[in-house]
Write an enzyme that holds these catalytic residues in place. Sequence first.
Site, PDB file in Angstrom:
ATOM      1  CG  PHE A  76      -0.382   0.402   2.489  1.00 58.81           C
ATOM      2  CD1 PHE A  76      -0.547   1.576   2.822  1.00 58.81           C
ATOM      3  CD2 PHE A  76       0.418  -0.071   3.301  1.00 58.81           C
ATOM      4  CE1 PHE A  76      -0.089   2.171   4.272  1.00 58.81           C
ATOM      5  CE2 PHE A  76       0.835  -0.202   4.422  1.00 58.81           C
ATOM      6  CZ  PHE A  76       0.599   1.447   4.971  1.00 58.81           C
ATOM      7  CE  LYS A  77       4.303   0.759   5.138  1.00 56.04           C
ATOM      8  NZ  LYS A  77       5.096   0.631   6.099  1.00 56.04           N
ATOM      9  CG  ASP A  78       4.191   0.522  -4.210  1.00 57.71           C
ATOM     10  OD1 ASP A  78       5.206   0.434  -3.927  1.00 57.71           O
ATOM     11  OD2 ASP A  78       3.955  -0.811  -4.447  1.00 57.71           O
ATOM     12  CB  THR A 115       8.366   2.115   4.187  1.00 55.17           C
ATOM     13  OG1 THR A 115       7.400   2.061   5.216  1.00 55.17           O
ATOM     14  CG2 THR A 115       8.908   3.493   4.225  1.00 55.17           C
ATOM     15  CG  LEU A 162       6.378   6.029  -0.180  1.00 49.08           C
ATOM     16  CD1 LEU A 162       7.077   4.863   0.343  1.00 49.08           C
ATOM     17  CD2 LEU A 162       7.333   7.369   0.048  1.00 49.08           C
TER      18      LEU A 162
END
Length: 486
Positions: free
Chosen positions: A112-114, A145, A117
């Site tokens: 989900f950090k894509d 991350t 970021l």
Amino acid sequence: MEYVSTRGGTRAMDFEGALFSGYAPDGGLLMPQRIPSLDRDTLRGWSSLSYPELVKELCSLFIPTELVPRNALNDLIDRAFSRFRHKDVVHLSRLRDGLNVLELWHGVTYAFKDLSLSCTGQFLQYFLKKKQKHVNILVGTSGDTGSSAIESVRGQKNMDIFVLLPKGFCTQIQELQMTTVIEDNVHVFAARGNSDEIDEPIKELFADVDFAGKYNLMSLNSINWSRIMVQIAHYFYAYFQCTPSLDTTPLPVVEIVVPTGGGGNITAGCIAQKMGLPIRLVAVVNSNDIIHRTVQHGDFSLAESVKATLASAMDIQEPYNVERILWLLSGSDSHLIKTLMEQFNVSKSLKLPEDLHRKLSETLGSCSASDEDIVGAMQRCWEENHYLLCPHSAVAAHYHYSQPNRARLYPKFSCFSFLSSTSRCCLAPASAAKFQDALLRAGLVPQVPPEITALTAMEARSIPLERGQDWAQVLRGRIEAVARQW
């Protein structure tokens, strides 16, 4: 829109200043000075928007047009999501027994950090190109991350990224997604420590104001406000996907279950709630349960040690974004937050004031899950749906499958009638493909995409950080060496 420190000791700054910051100079975290409030008509108008369109609308509330014109903002966000595999970027899977799983993992690194970021990387490029500036990015990672941050800036000439990973605490795939990126601007350190321990040298470098200023240090961890900002969209999208109707008064409530480690995602949920989105939030954790204990008992205190679990990205004892949540709930009382966090930093133990604990437990429900609970949820979801959950998503599914014990999870609510009729959405932070060992432990067969399988045959490189070394000094030396090449 200006941004201030949760501890009140830093002059207000604009979005660009917040974007390029790590911790505030006074040790606090940056937050918008005011949270926009949305009315029913706005919610209705947004209800048919796609996920990228929601991100654009939300970001426009926090980024003034004089800094980034709206057309430019739209282009940056379109570019950020251009590498996502799913046409909708984010996808809701509706499974048996009312289990709604919001798949936030269709980006390059399957996490989900894509989402946040990729946007943050575009924002950075926008300002750096205008100012012909170079920055050094420091990132500590518990698993996902690091690779998402690397992908957002790899190959960029005006950014170098320094990533610390906890050797042996990530899955092999998570580690390879970082160590196989062979780019001149990517520097990966494999540290013999856990997720909390690798945060310490990063904090030390940011606390050295002269060094941080000289080398233009910044962070892409969720201490960076822009990541929180983009993640607010998860909650609006989940709400609009799961709400039965926007024609009732009051608007229906949707319960959103959030796997929680450092607390960035649940902070975004609290902000969405503050903006007027009618959601109930549940923070779900693994055996590292400091957030659960804080919600249930007001006990924000470290356990004796970090426990290694199947949900490894949540193996965190110091969820620093809790400071942002407490600041929100205290009515932006920076003096109180400064006092509380300084006490915690000294003793690693804090009992929340009664009034603040009451507000927290009214805002959040919570639940913790053991490895056995995680395995059980993964097995049940597969048996009922032929759908593979990653162990972090399974923590949320465990909460869903654990009902009807809801009253225990919301101890401060006097009425639980909303819980029997409320739609629920479980956020899924990562693809099961990244956690093959957990799948095998659950007796399930991993389904591994070819691009992940290919990682094992690729060249890998990293710089070891051994116990007994001065990690902060090693980092300083590397940053100084890179700077001499400019």
